[in-house]
Design a protein around this motif. Structure first.
Motif, PDB file in Angstrom:
ATOM      1  N   ASN A  59       0.792  -1.233   0.000  1.00 34.85           N
ATOM      2  CA  ASN A  59       0.000   0.000   0.000  1.00 34.85           C
ATOM      3  C   ASN A  59       0.821   1.277   0.000  1.00 34.85           C
ATOM      4  N   SER A  89       0.795  -3.174  -4.635  1.00 33.60           N
ATOM      5  CA  SER A  89      -0.408  -3.989  -4.502  1.00 33.60           C
ATOM      6  C   SER A  89      -0.103  -5.439  -4.865  1.00 33.60           C
ATOM      7  N   PRO A  94      -5.709   2.729  -0.651  1.00 27.90           N
ATOM      8  CA  PRO A  94      -5.720   2.188   0.711  1.00 27.90           C
ATOM      9  C   PRO A  94      -5.143   3.155   1.736  1.00 27.90           C
ATOM     10  N   CYS A  97      -5.781  -5.279   0.013  1.00 31.74           N
ATOM     11  CA  CYS A  97      -5.109  -4.151   0.662  1.00 31.74           C
ATOM     12  C   CYS A  97      -4.419  -4.535   1.971  1.00 31.74           C
ATOM     13  N   CYS A 136     -11.596  -3.113   1.594  1.00 32.59           N
ATOM     14  CA  CYS A 136     -10.787  -3.636   0.483  1.00 32.59           C
ATOM     15  C   CYS A 136     -10.433  -5.107   0.695  1.00 32.59           C
TER      16      CYS A 136
END
Length: 157
Positions: free
Chosen positions: A54, A86, A96, A126, A122
């Motif tokens: 993130n 990611s 995020p 995330c 998420c």
């Protein structure tokens, strides 16, 4: 000296040779200038250090590794100019880093302490606890085995 019929043949041969050479030159120039594929093994940082899930990144398509060895990609946040590390190469739906909630190992909570509904989170993508969708689809079980996120997504489709 060439006869009229032979001149036409010679001209066509010459044009064919020139065209072929031009085509080959263009093909090699294009392949030499083409960027490396995103899974080319390029490091997430010049010194080969690990990256953080993130965290913002700048080298779109770069490949990095988390401290636990999992592969991550510098990918775009949809609808923005932001790029983050990611598990997926595909653009992610929301940043995020701008979540209005925090997560521990079991759940995510708003600042007032209420639980964040799964549909607003998420999830695994995330680095959050899995959502009910992550569990029901089998994504959570697959990911826990150490399989790459993208492979798990492919399996559940």
């Amino acid at each position: 000296m060439l006869r009229p019929g032979e001149r036409g043949v010679a001209r066509r041969v010459l044009l064919g040779v020139v065209g072929g050479v031009t085509f080959l030159a263009a093909m090699f120039a294009t392949s030499a200038a083409a960027p490396l594929p995103s899974d080319s093994g390029s490091a997430g940082s010049p010194d080969g250090s690990t990256v953080t899930l993130n965290a913002y990144c700048e080298d779109h398509g770069a490949v990095g590794h988390l401290a636990d060895g999992r592969t991550v990609y510098c990918t775009q946040v949809q609808g923005t100019d932001a790029f983050v590390w990611s598990y997926s190469r595909n653009p992610i739906p929301r940043d995020p880093n701008t979540r209005g909630y925090t997560c521990d190992s079991d759940a995510c909570h708003w600042p007032d302490g209420t639980v964040v509904p799964n549909y607003q989170r998420c999830g695994i993508l995330c680095g959050e606890p899995p959502t009910s969708g992550d569990k029901q689809s089998g994504l959570d079980d697959c990911f826990r085995t150490g399989t790459d996120f993208e492979e798990c997504e492919r399996r559940i489709r």
